[in-house]
Design an enzyme around this catalytic site. Structure first.
Site, PDB file in Angstrom:
ATOM      1  N   LYS D 142       0.874  -1.174   0.000  1.00 53.07           N
ATOM      2  CA  LYS D 142       0.000   0.000   0.000  1.00 53.07           C
ATOM      3  C   LYS D 142       0.897   1.206   0.000  1.00 53.07           C
ATOM      4  O   LYS D 142       1.785   1.326   0.855  1.00 53.07           O
ATOM      5  CB  LYS D 142      -0.876   0.011   1.246  1.00 53.07           C
ATOM      6  CG  LYS D 142      -1.914   1.127   1.253  1.00 53.07           C
ATOM      7  CD  LYS D 142      -3.124   0.752   0.437  1.00 53.07           C
ATOM      8  CE  LYS D 142      -3.906   1.934  -0.064  1.00 53.07           C
ATOM      9  NZ  LYS D 142      -5.044   1.473  -0.909  1.00 53.07           N
ATOM     10  N   SER D 210      -1.275  -1.066  -4.345  1.00 52.83           N
ATOM     11  CA  SER D 210      -2.484  -0.261  -4.232  1.00 52.83           C
ATOM     12  C   SER D 210      -2.097   1.054  -3.596  1.00 52.83           C
ATOM     13  O   SER D 210      -1.277   1.074  -2.673  1.00 52.83           O
ATOM     14  CB  SER D 210      -3.471  -1.054  -3.359  1.00 52.83           C
ATOM     15  OG  SER D 210      -4.540  -0.258  -2.942  1.00 52.83           O
TER      16      SER D 210
END
Lengths: 351, 351, 351, 351
Positions: D142, D210
């Protein structure tokens, strides 16, 4: 019944609670907070988690007795911010009363029970704090909506939800809250609540209602003017109510601003503290009965987003302030296609 | 160089060509049409087929020499309509010149070639019709964009597209058109076109550019004032240019409207015919350097939609007219966060 | 009652009618076209002008007796295309019958009258062309919706629209069409039409209904198998109907494909010509009663777009073909959360 | 280097931390949590506050050394859920290592520095826990994105952001993280990082990245298989990596599932624990070089939402599980238009 004042701060995100520090710098304590009324940057619709995030971070900080009202949607030039409703230790000319209703069961949302509990909650608070209906300038309410889960929960009990459409549940909840406000301020309509609910024709410009998935009760804020102290204090906070008769009602806006910003003697200076305005797509499909709008046929963008953007553009342009409270969905909160309008100003003795 | 006038009609859908009948009822023939400038109700972005539909139905009806400019997006209170640009057989005080550029190859969109062909097209037209740069009040251009197919076509030739992002290609195309307008009106900048393209810092308030997938050339409309005839005709059409310095520049709007709607002697009556205004999200993320806006971080709704809604709300509110031409994406067409502004009015001798 | 076949072509935009040329290259004449069934790239909702654009360009080209059915929405991997329904001069094993209902008045949309006219139109056509209900594999219908203007028109007559929500009118229109199909194929339900309309519980896997603003009548296409000619022709076209019981019903899809792609003797080769499938968000808020989905609480993106994207991903993945007809909104067209499913294949004698 | 296992739970909203109770019921303690990898129901783009809300509530509960990775977007049939990555006190066959990079300065996002810090963070962790590159099945990251505020902060220092487009910054951040993973697993590419960044041509199927506004550092999770203990424990957890070569790569998905769900002796039973898959719109505008898709020209709906919905429909259909981790934006994480694919299964001795 302590006097109240309001202060407004920009936020850098829905999780930003730095205004708390700025409140303290301005001499307020956390316990002075009666309510936080904010605009957050989500879509203002069912899945607006910016509201939930703001509730989450603020509710952990403010007193138990205080309420939060977060309205999603800062379309166009609107700017995310919070308005702190604060107790003052000096007379201000403004009164703010806050309370919560009990939790509404999912099947009550948008129903007669919703209306009744809102009306009773407001009435009790008015009695408790000695508020006269004629002094009320605006009642703000945050009320629940129906998600797919809550609709399924209703159906599991054999009851029928007011609607199967989660977005429409927002409108029905706002409308029920608006009738509740109307019934609190004018109890003669109490007997006609079922008819008002089904007709869709009730309206009061004293209501500003917003719905969200982030709560299950109703958060209520009553703003009223009080008799100014005598002798006149150096500064007075006043609220003024009016009505937008359409989304382009520049005239009502200007008239109200002119009134509010030209203080009565002995005051000579006026400062705009906040504008609270409701906006909606005229259900006739026409603005002012004349101009076809496309807010209700736009399947990419819900009409409340359109309405906030447009009315926000007008109010921000005319006031020069983008951190105004423009909330979408004005069912019962003013004439169709228009909405309630309230400005709060500070008047001062000397410039 | 015939005189021009404009007439505005609402439309019931992008396929509605009924204004043609109303033009005929008003005494105009199809051959009098120089251009149709319309607002359609799509998203105003890449996949806006409302523009294509309107082009399709109108281009089949108007003269070969006429042009169409359809700008998508009637967010908020904006109302779909068309503005007909018409030849008049009497002097009007307004001149309208229209032409098309050649087809732009996909790899030219947004490039120096794009700028040069636009500039050359405008200059040639100005020479042909004897238009002085100083009289020009607004140049409207409809220009192409890049779709996935056109990007692939560019890459198949071994060339590099100006961008791989179809939505961004709209902005780059508008900006190139704006520089083209600037270079036509002020040839001294011609040598700096590459630098202006890369800096992003060019601006002129005389440009109003809109891009779309519905065409591959550029459609150009030059609006200029002409010396009023002597003796004064009973009615005069005039365009007035100004600049919105931000999306909330109420002051510039009011100043321009005041000027345009207070006619010079011997005229005593003024009627607003149309407002042409460009709108955009300030790239700094702040309105007027002060208020954080969320138009550029909203991944559900492109910033051009936000900007049209907000500026449309202000202009419609202040003028009382929702059928105004508010177009999104003002790159090079005014200061950042603002945009070009032009009103067209009719002045009459007797009320 | 001529035999029918189908051919499928990609389109480069909603205005692309180049498949007409390709049809001619394949030996068909324009007069052979019974219908054009297309997927266009708009939002598939109320303001989908890609459908209107396609109708506009195609309706001008196909025979007066032919119909067009454009379903908007090619979310995800779905690819815009048209399926031409064609008369064949040789026996094919497939029959296609097309007709239009009369124009529905706005107040009829979604009502008992809507159902009745659809049922009667289908029944008349079945009688006329000698179609047995048991041979029908799918009935496709394109039906009208309500815009703000049509809702206002209804209200102006003192009538009450089925809904004030333009998007919801699409669902109600599809559902009425589905009941109409059911009543045509099974007249015993005719007496219960009002109850079926209000209960929302009717379903038939033989229906595929799509609504749009681009028409005011209903366009109907009946696909049925006919007794294969004897002796067996070298190629046979067959339709096979099944049901998606949920949006993730891989099992039903695979079973149907296995059946359709394993031809009965004497045929040895099978080619998939087209898949027609309906998709919807399960109204319970759960996929297969187990997995919470968010299609009905997503206020940025209507559930029909979600549903098309997901089911399109599955069907395209499993078939390897992105130009499949996946249509959103399956009210009455299969079990809740699922939808009708039909594949058309060509069987050939020798590989 | 403790063994790891994973458990998956549905969530009722982004604020739902009830899985913590269910973890405890399953015998785990809070201190066993290595990471929480969740899918939340926002738009998965820049203004996805569902991710921020989930981070907020979970980060307060999990150990300081644990990480959270929330990927927004449960389009179509996808179902919001969390996957808990847990330490086990018995050998499992799976290893999970987690760590954070340092905070990235806004101007580093998407840059060579971003790549280098990610690579160094992973390498250090691999050394520390003795992970061999050949055993790694997937690295999840992330990473941050750029908001309007962060872009302005960069510009205020005189630096140039990697992009002015907040949505595009998500892609550039994911791509930099993917190269970082590649460089950690294959240090020979370290010298070519700048070229890889500018070419856009790097890819590894071992990456799942992401980006989000909810963090400023990078959260890293390395999943690797370990040599199975001897003698064979009653249950083994295994990860298997593969590649989706397009958004409709049913074949690779089936092949991998077949392999993972047919356990090696002595195991006889296999249970699917989770699927991790990346999805993206093919930048060529074509699925598998053949079918025109419209994900990159849809200005109402970002391509990552389209891609998640479609690939989610396929994976959920084929596995029968809607609570799968489908993440949008696969830059560098597999071939263009495809993405990385990893399944985690539990093998058991006796059925």
């Amino acid at each position: 019944m302590p006097p109240a004042t309001i202060l407004k701060f920009p936020t850098s995100s829905p999780a930003d609670t730095s205004p708390l520090t700025r409140l303290q710098e301005a001499g307020f304590k956390t316990k002075d907070i009666l309510g936080i009324v904010g605009k957050t940057e989500g879509n203002g619709c069912v899945n607006d988690f910016s509201r939930t995030l703001s509730s989450h971070v603020w509710d952990a900080l403010i007193p138990d007795s205080a309420i939060s009202i977060f309205s999603g949607g800062t379309e166009g030039v609107l700017s995310p911010h919070i308005t702190a409703i604060l107790q003052s230790d000096k007379p201000t000319g403004l009164h703010a009363a806050v309370r919560r209703s009990r939790v509404l069961e999912p099947w009550e949302v948008g129903s007669v029970e919703h209306v009744r509990y809102v009306a009773a909650s407001i009435r009790e608070k008015m009695v408790e704090e000695g508020i006269e209906a004629g002094d009320v300038q605006l009642v703000l309410i945050k009320c629940p909506l129906l998600t797919s889960e809550r609709i399924a929960a209703i159906q599991a009990t054999g009851r029928k939800p007011v609607t199967l459409d989660t977005y429409e549940s927002m409108a029905l909840s706002r409308y029920a809250s608006a009738i509740g406000i109307g019934a609190a301020l004018n109890p003669t309509i109490t007997n006609t609540i079922p008819q008002l609910l089904s007709s869709g024709d009730f309206q009061t410009p004293l209501a500003s209602c917003s719905s969200g998935a982030e709560l299950q009760d109703c958060h209520i804020l009553i703003l009223s003017n009080t008799t100014p102290p005598n002798p006149s204090p150096p500064s007075l906070t006043r609220a003024f109510n009016s009505t937008m008769h359409s989304g382009i009602d520049f005239s009502s806006l200007q008239t109200l601003l002119t009134k509010a910003l030209h203080p009565s003697p002995p005051y000579t200076k006026a400062t705009l503290l906040q504008v609270f305005v409701k906006a909606e797509a005229d259900p006739s499909g026409l603005v002012k009965g004349e101009f076809r709008h496309t807010m209700l046929t736009d399947s990419d963008l819900h009409s409340t987003r359109h309405a906030r953007a447009a009315v926000g553009g007008l109010v921000a342009g005319v006031t020069g302030d983008c951190a105004v409270y423009v909330s979408g969905g004005a069912e019962g909160q003013g004439p169709k296609g228009g909405g309630s309008l309230c400005v709060v100003v500070r008047w001062e003795l000397y410039r």
